[in-house]
Design a protein around this motif. Structure first.
Motif, short mmCIF file in Angstrom:
data_model
loop_
_atom_site.label_atom_id
_atom_site.label_comp_id
_atom_site.label_asym_id
_atom_site.label_seq_id
_atom_site.Cartn_x
_atom_site.Cartn_y
_atom_site.Cartn_z
N ASN A 33 49.36 32.70 64.98
CA ASN A 33 50.17 33.75 64.78
C ASN A 33 49.90 35.07 65.78
OD1 ASN A 33 48.24 35.46 63.55
ND2 ASN A 33 48.27 33.90 61.98
N GLY A 34 50.60 35.90 65.78
CA GLY A 34 50.48 36.90 66.71
C GLY A 34 49.37 37.69 66.52
N GLN A 35 48.73 37.90 65.29
CA GLN A 35 47.44 38.65 65.20
C GLN A 35 46.44 37.86 65.64
OE1 GLN A 35 47.29 41.97 63.88
NE2 GLN A 35 45.25 41.51 64.74
N ASP A 39 43.79 39.39 68.43
CA ASP A 39 42.35 39.21 68.40
C ASP A 39 41.65 38.62 69.42
OD1 ASP A 39 42.64 40.73 65.92
OD2 ASP A 39 42.47 38.87 64.55
N LEU A 40 42.33 37.33 69.98
CA LEU A 40 41.62 36.63 71.16
C LEU A 40 41.88 37.41 72.31
CD1 LEU A 40 42.86 33.11 70.55
CD2 LEU A 40 40.77 33.42 70.95
N LEU A 41 42.74 38.07 72.44
CA LEU A 41 43.14 38.73 73.96
C LEU A 41 42.14 39.95 74.05
CD1 LEU A 41 46.99 38.85 73.92
CD2 LEU A 41 45.38 37.92 75.57
N SER A 42 41.46 40.36 72.69
CA SER A 42 40.58 41.64 72.82
C SER A 42 39.40 41.21 73.27
CB SER A 42 40.68 42.10 71.52
OG SER A 42 39.84 41.18 70.46
N HIS A 43 38.95 39.96 73.18
CA HIS A 43 37.68 39.62 73.65
C HIS A 43 37.67 38.43 74.69
CE1 HIS A 43 38.17 36.96 70.09
NE2 HIS A 43 37.58 36.09 70.71
N GLU A 44 38.75 37.98 75.23
CA GLU A 44 38.80 36.70 75.87
C GLU A 44 39.65 37.05 77.14
OE1 GLU A 44 38.75 32.57 75.01
OE2 GLU A 44 38.50 32.91 72.95
N THR A 45 39.19 36.69 78.35
CA THR A 45 40.13 36.64 79.39
C THR A 45 41.13 35.55 79.69
OG1 THR A 45 38.39 37.95 80.78
CG2 THR A 45 40.04 36.98 82.07
N ILE A 46 42.19 35.94 79.58
CA ILE A 46 43.43 34.96 79.44
C ILE A 46 44.22 35.10 80.64
CG2 ILE A 46 45.46 34.09 78.16
CD1 ILE A 46 42.90 33.69 76.62
N ASP A 47 44.87 34.23 81.31
CA ASP A 47 45.57 34.21 82.74
C ASP A 47 46.99 34.00 82.40
OD1 ASP A 47 43.27 34.28 84.56
OD2 ASP A 47 42.99 32.31 83.45
N LEU A 48 47.64 33.35 81.01
CA LEU A 48 48.79 33.19 80.84
C LEU A 48 48.76 32.93 79.23
CD1 LEU A 48 51.56 31.46 82.83
CD2 LEU A 48 51.06 30.87 80.30
N ALA A 49 49.97 33.46 78.77
CA ALA A 49 50.28 33.28 77.40
C ALA A 49 51.71 32.52 77.25
CB ALA A 49 50.28 34.56 76.40
N ILE A 50 51.68 31.44 76.29
CA ILE A 50 52.79 30.63 76.06
C ILE A 50 53.09 31.18 74.61
CG2 ILE A 50 53.92 28.60 75.47
CD1 ILE A 50 51.88 27.39 77.70
N ILE A 51 54.23 32.03 74.30
CA ILE A 51 54.45 32.44 72.67
C ILE A 51 55.65 31.82 72.49
CG2 ILE A 51 54.78 34.72 71.66
CD1 ILE A 51 53.16 35.99 73.86
N ASP A 52 55.39 31.58 70.79
CA ASP A 52 56.85 31.31 70.18
C ASP A 52 57.12 32.48 69.78
OD1 ASP A 52 58.45 29.49 68.77
OD2 ASP A 52 57.25 29.75 67.01
N VAL A 53 58.74 32.52 69.55
CA VAL A 53 59.20 33.68 68.87
C VAL A 53 59.09 33.58 67.61
CG1 VAL A 53 61.78 34.84 68.68
CG2 VAL A 53 60.94 33.96 70.92
N MET A 54 59.57 32.56 66.78
CA MET A 54 59.49 32.84 65.23
C MET A 54 58.30 32.45 64.67
SD MET A 54 62.65 33.34 64.65
CE MET A 54 62.85 33.19 63.22
#
Length: 223
Positions: A33-35, A39-54
């Protein structure tokens, strides 16, 4: 190795995406889920995100807007909704690309690779325009006595023009480079962003974007 964040409340979708991405030597982390994603983005270096809408709690549109408020990474939105208004909402929120379920996993991996290539091709964070500095990470232009904040697409547009000062870019070329080859909006998108850029950049004497009638736009050269 690029690290990809997959955000979807459907565990089977996450597993499918992980399988294909890992076969292409990507490192994959998951959030349901979005939360969890934030939380992951706050402590990991991410190069790209794939995000579902619903999704529950924080949906994909809100998550994309949240990410854009503090991070400049490519985002691919995946959704079961194919209506044009949902695509408009996605691009307005800041997604770079859009894929409708059911999707071909091979196409998804190709789009991920293309997005990373596009972002990496302009990976140098600072570009000098005359004596002014464009910072693509912090999203501002700075002269000796003025600092102007930009939105991400405005920054990308100015960066593209600044990479080849004096070169004329057609609206179609700028759409493809900044919004992607399958963007379904019209050429007026470029005109609107150019207008906003010009208004913001009035205090920066080094930067002048010229309209070439019937062709497109160019950034004037400064010696």
């Amino acid at each position: 190795m690029n690290k990809i964040l997959v955000v979807d409340d459907d565990v089977n979708i996450r597993k499918l995406i992980r399988l294909y991405l890992e076969n292409k030597n990507f490192n994959v982390v998951e959030a349901s889920n979005g939360q969890e994603a934030l939380d992951l983005l706050s402590h990991e270096t991410i190069d790209l995100a794939i995000i579902d809408v619903m999704m529950p709690e924080i949906d994909g549109i809100e998550l994309t807007e949240d990410i854009r408020s503090f991070l400049n990474i490519p985002i691919l939105m995946v959704t079961a909704k194919g209506e044009s208004q949902d695509k408009v909402r996605g691009f307005s929120a800041g997604t770079d690309d859009y894929l409708v379920k059911p999707f071909d996993p091979v196409e998804l991996t190709l789009r991920v690779t293309a997005l990373l290539k596009r972002y990496n091709s302009i990976s140098t964070n600072v570009i000098m325009i005359g004596s002014s500095k464009l910072d693509k990470e912090q999203l501002f232009v700075q002269s000796s006595d003025e600092t102007v904040s930009l939105k991400r697409k405005e920054c990308e547009l100015l960066s593209e023009l600044a990479r080849s000062p004096g070169k004329i870019f057609t609206r179609s070329q700028l759409i493809e480079k900044i919004w992607g080859y399958d963007y379904e909006g019209d050429d007026r998108t470029v005109d609107v962003h150019i207008k906003r850029l010009r208004e913001k950049l009035v205090p920066i004497a080094d930067i002048k974007i010229t309209t070439v009638r019937g062709l497109g736009y160019r950034l004037e050269e400064f010696n």
